[in-house]
Design a protein around this motif. Structure first.
Motif, PDB file in Angstrom:
ATOM      1  N   ALA A   1     -49.733  86.480 -13.017  1.00  0.00           N
ATOM      2  CA  ALA A   1     -50.822  86.757 -14.077  1.00  0.00           C
ATOM      3  C   ALA A   1     -50.565  85.467 -15.107  1.00  0.00           C
ATOM      4  O   ALA A   1     -49.634  84.749 -14.954  1.00  0.00           O
ATOM      5  N   GLY A   2     -51.700  85.631 -16.117  1.00  0.00           N
ATOM      6  CA  GLY A   2     -51.476  84.514 -16.849  1.00  0.00           C
ATOM      7  C   GLY A   2     -50.780  84.811 -18.215  1.00  0.00           C
ATOM      8  O   GLY A   2     -50.260  85.658 -18.212  1.00  0.00           O
ATOM      9  N   PRO A   3     -50.583  83.661 -19.183  1.00  0.00           N
ATOM     10  CA  PRO A   3     -49.580  83.888 -20.356  1.00  0.00           C
ATOM     11  C   PRO A   3     -49.966  84.950 -21.087  1.00  0.00           C
ATOM     12  O   PRO A   3     -49.106  85.778 -21.726  1.00  0.00           O
ATOM     13  N   LEU A   4     -51.454  85.008 -21.535  1.00  0.00           N
ATOM     14  CA  LEU A   4     -51.762  86.295 -22.017  1.00  0.00           C
ATOM     15  C   LEU A   4     -51.407  87.848 -21.525  1.00  0.00           C
ATOM     16  O   LEU A   4     -50.521  88.697 -22.169  1.00  0.00           O
ATOM     17  N   GLU A   5     -51.742  87.875 -20.100  1.00  0.00           N
ATOM     18  CA  GLU A   5     -51.365  89.153 -19.760  1.00  0.00           C
ATOM     19  C   GLU A   5     -49.686  89.239 -19.471  1.00  0.00           C
ATOM     20  O   GLU A   5     -49.142  90.327 -19.589  1.00  0.00           O
ATOM     21  N   VAL A   6     -48.919  88.218 -19.436  1.00  0.00           N
ATOM     22  CA  VAL A   6     -47.483  88.506 -19.374  1.00  0.00           C
ATOM     23  C   VAL A   6     -46.936  88.724 -20.660  1.00  0.00           C
ATOM     24  O   VAL A   6     -46.203  89.523 -20.781  1.00  0.00           O
ATOM     25  N   ARG A   7     -47.409  87.824 -21.841  1.00  0.00           N
ATOM     26  CA  ARG A   7     -46.947  88.490 -22.837  1.00  0.00           C
ATOM     27  C   ARG A   7     -47.400  89.799 -23.338  1.00  0.00           C
ATOM     28  O   ARG A   7     -46.458  90.471 -24.218  1.00  0.00           O
ATOM     29  N   LEU A   8     -48.549  90.336 -23.035  1.00  0.00           N
ATOM     30  CA  LEU A   8     -48.934  91.570 -23.449  1.00  0.00           C
ATOM     31  C   LEU A   8     -48.084  92.755 -22.471  1.00  0.00           C
ATOM     32  O   LEU A   8     -47.480  93.886 -23.260  1.00  0.00           O
ATOM     33  N   ALA A   9     -47.798  92.394 -21.579  1.00  0.00           N
ATOM     34  CA  ALA A   9     -46.916  93.349 -20.512  1.00  0.00           C
ATOM     35  C   ALA A   9     -45.532  93.374 -20.999  1.00  0.00           C
ATOM     36  O   ALA A   9     -44.963  94.251 -21.152  1.00  0.00           O
ATOM     37  N   ALA A  10     -44.976  92.343 -21.483  1.00  0.00           N
ATOM     38  CA  ALA A  10     -43.623  92.212 -22.134  1.00  0.00           C
ATOM     39  C   ALA A  10     -43.525  93.072 -23.270  1.00  0.00           C
ATOM     40  O   ALA A  10     -42.474  93.860 -23.644  1.00  0.00           O
ATOM     41  N   ALA A  11     -44.646  92.744 -24.338  1.00  0.00           N
ATOM     42  CA  ALA A  11     -44.552  93.409 -25.486  1.00  0.00           C
ATOM     43  C   ALA A  11     -44.435  95.015 -25.317  1.00  0.00           C
ATOM     44  O   ALA A  11     -43.967  95.707 -25.868  1.00  0.00           O
ATOM     45  N   ALA A  12     -45.460  95.491 -24.264  1.00  0.00           N
ATOM     46  CA  ALA A  12     -45.809  96.757 -24.175  1.00  0.00           C
ATOM     47  C   ALA A  12     -44.579  97.459 -23.505  1.00  0.00           C
ATOM     48  O   ALA A  12     -44.272  98.516 -23.658  1.00  0.00           O
ATOM     49  N   ALA A  13     -44.244  96.681 -22.360  1.00  0.00           N
ATOM     50  CA  ALA A  13     -43.006  97.201 -21.646  1.00  0.00           C
ATOM     51  C   ALA A  13     -41.728  97.471 -22.876  1.00  0.00           C
ATOM     52  O   ALA A  13     -40.986  98.398 -22.993  1.00  0.00           O
ATOM     53  N   ASP A  14     -41.322  96.561 -23.495  1.00  0.00           N
ATOM     54  CA  ASP A  14     -40.139  96.666 -24.528  1.00  0.00           C
ATOM     55  C   ASP A  14     -40.491  97.768 -25.551  1.00  0.00           C
ATOM     56  O   ASP A  14     -39.746  98.589 -25.828  1.00  0.00           O
ATOM     57  N   GLY A  15     -41.877  97.821 -25.866  1.00  0.00           N
ATOM     58  CA  GLY A  15     -42.355  98.858 -26.872  1.00  0.00           C
ATOM     59  C   GLY A  15     -41.971 100.461 -26.050  1.00  0.00           C
ATOM     60  O   GLY A  15     -41.624 101.286 -26.852  1.00  0.00           O
ATOM     61  N   ALA A  16     -42.379 100.358 -24.904  1.00  0.00           N
ATOM     62  CA  ALA A  16     -42.126 101.714 -24.334  1.00  0.00           C
ATOM     63  C   ALA A  16     -40.497 102.143 -24.073  1.00  0.00           C
ATOM     64  O   ALA A  16     -40.286 103.224 -24.206  1.00  0.00           O
ATOM     65  N   LEU A  17     -39.854 100.991 -23.796  1.00  0.00           N
ATOM     66  CA  LEU A  17     -38.518 101.407 -24.081  1.00  0.00           C
ATOM     67  C   LEU A  17     -37.823 101.834 -25.229  1.00  0.00           C
ATOM     68  O   LEU A  17     -37.233 102.706 -25.454  1.00  0.00           O
ATOM     69  N   ARG A  18     -38.283 100.881 -26.557  1.00  0.00           N
ATOM     70  CA  ARG A  18     -37.932 101.187 -27.893  1.00  0.00           C
ATOM     71  C   ARG A  18     -38.258 102.720 -28.152  1.00  0.00           C
ATOM     72  O   ARG A  18     -37.847 103.529 -28.692  1.00  0.00           O
TER      73      ARG A  18
ATOM     74  N   GLU B   1     -37.805  91.282 -25.970  1.00  0.00           N
ATOM     75  CA  GLU B   1     -39.065  90.815 -25.555  1.00  0.00           C
ATOM     76  C   GLU B   1     -39.402  89.369 -25.274  1.00  0.00           C
ATOM     77  O   GLU B   1     -40.122  89.240 -24.081  1.00  0.00           O
ATOM     78  N   LEU B   2     -38.657  88.602 -25.754  1.00  0.00           N
ATOM     79  CA  LEU B   2     -38.687  87.291 -25.513  1.00  0.00           C
ATOM     80  C   LEU B   2     -38.163  86.798 -24.042  1.00  0.00           C
ATOM     81  O   LEU B   2     -38.700  86.279 -23.123  1.00  0.00           O
ATOM     82  N   ALA B   3     -36.947  87.552 -23.806  1.00  0.00           N
ATOM     83  CA  ALA B   3     -36.249  87.632 -22.570  1.00  0.00           C
ATOM     84  C   ALA B   3     -37.107  88.175 -21.353  1.00  0.00           C
ATOM     85  O   ALA B   3     -37.397  87.602 -20.054  1.00  0.00           O
ATOM     86  N   LEU B   4     -37.712  89.274 -21.625  1.00  0.00           N
ATOM     87  CA  LEU B   4     -38.673  89.792 -20.714  1.00  0.00           C
ATOM     88  C   LEU B   4     -39.804  89.235 -20.368  1.00  0.00           C
ATOM     89  O   LEU B   4     -40.363  89.095 -19.226  1.00  0.00           O
ATOM     90  N   THR B   5     -40.452  88.325 -21.361  1.00  0.00           N
ATOM     91  CA  THR B   5     -41.422  87.624 -21.191  1.00  0.00           C
ATOM     92  C   THR B   5     -41.032  86.583 -19.905  1.00  0.00           C
ATOM     93  O   THR B   5     -41.956  86.143 -19.077  1.00  0.00           O
ATOM     94  N   GLU B   6     -40.105  85.803 -20.093  1.00  0.00           N
ATOM     95  CA  GLU B   6     -39.765  84.772 -19.103  1.00  0.00           C
ATOM     96  C   GLU B   6     -39.512  85.485 -17.851  1.00  0.00           C
ATOM     97  O   GLU B   6     -39.926  84.985 -16.740  1.00  0.00           O
ATOM     98  N   VAL B   7     -38.887  86.484 -17.665  1.00  0.00           N
ATOM     99  CA  VAL B   7     -38.718  87.253 -16.479  1.00  0.00           C
ATOM    100  C   VAL B   7     -40.215  87.544 -15.766  1.00  0.00           C
ATOM    101  O   VAL B   7     -40.303  87.119 -14.399  1.00  0.00           O
ATOM    102  N   LEU B   8     -40.901  88.112 -16.559  1.00  0.00           N
ATOM    103  CA  LEU B   8     -42.129  88.572 -15.891  1.00  0.00           C
ATOM    104  C   LEU B   8     -43.152  87.267 -15.467  1.00  0.00           C
ATOM    105  O   LEU B   8     -43.624  87.189 -14.337  1.00  0.00           O
TER     106      LEU B   8
END
Length: 220
Positions: A161-178, A148-155
């Motif tokens: 998008a802003g920091p909140l949107e990026v962190r939310l997207a990274a968490a949701a995307a990693d959660g989808a994969l898991r 998730e941390l690595a994904l946040t950097e890439v996004l």
């Protein structure tokens, strides 16, 4: 998921000693994953060391516990799609990030060869073993936290998008994969893990519409 050894984080080439150490660590991790998948929590550190062809003291030089031994394999596996994501986002700068996420996930969860397919089966076995092993579950969640941390950097680099949107997207995307891998491993769906991941990412995208926007000079 991929079991390929990642490139060193530093720009300097790895030394022979470092390459040998990484190869030994990876071999122990593969052996541990196979044994956990086969025997569950009954596996001991000594069993792993013996099967990997190393002395117990060598095992403990690399890992504190038997559960920690699978960490390199899980970490490299869950982060393989992040590496694909970064490469694809840079190569096709106008492609919407939602599509980049889907394509990277599909590639990461579609075995390219027999060894990759075997690694995916090891992951299934590990997830079964995790049900009765909190220490193994902790390793799995730690690997996904790093992803998730690595994904946040890439996004953050690729999106507008802003920091909140990026962190939310990274968490949701990693959660989808898991979630996709866990549903597949539990036998709760007949779909392949790649298809489950893409479906999950589309659900994520439905709630984060900025992921569907075109990027680059032609966006807008």
């Amino acid at each position: 998921m991929s079991t390929a050894q990642p490139a060193p984080s530093s720009a300097r080439p790895a030394t022979l000693t470092e390459r040998r150490k990484a190869a030994t660590e990876l071999e122990i991790a593969r052996t541990a994953a196979a044994l956990f998948a086969e025997r569950g929590g009954a596996v001991t550190a000594e069993d792993i060391a013996r099967a990997a062809g190393v002395a117990p003291r060598t095992f403990y030089r690399y890992f504190r516990t038997k559960e920690d031994a699978v960490a390199p394999l899980l970490t490299w596996g869950v982060r393989s799609w992040t590496e694909r994501l970064a490469e694809l986002a840079a190569r096709e700068p106008e492609l919407p990030l939602g599509e980049v996420l889907e394509r990277a996930a599909r590639e990461a969860l579609t075995p390219a060869d027999a060894r990759a397919a075997e690694a995916l089966e090891w992951t299934r076995g590990l997830l079964h073993a995790m049900r009765d092993n909190p220490a193994l579950r902790a390793v799995w969640h730690r690997a996904h936290h790093e992803s998730e941390l690595a994904l946040t950097e890439v996004l953050a680099r690729a999106g507008a998008a802003g920091p909140l949107e990026v962190r939310l997207a990274a968490a949701a995307a990693d959660g989808a994969l898991r979630a996709a891998v866990e549903v597949w491993a539990a036998g709760e769906s007949d779909e392949a893990p790649a298809e489950l991941a893409v479906r999950g990412l589309r659900l994520v995208g439905a709630g984060l519409p900025w992921l569907a926007q075109r990027r680059g000079p032609g966006a807008g």
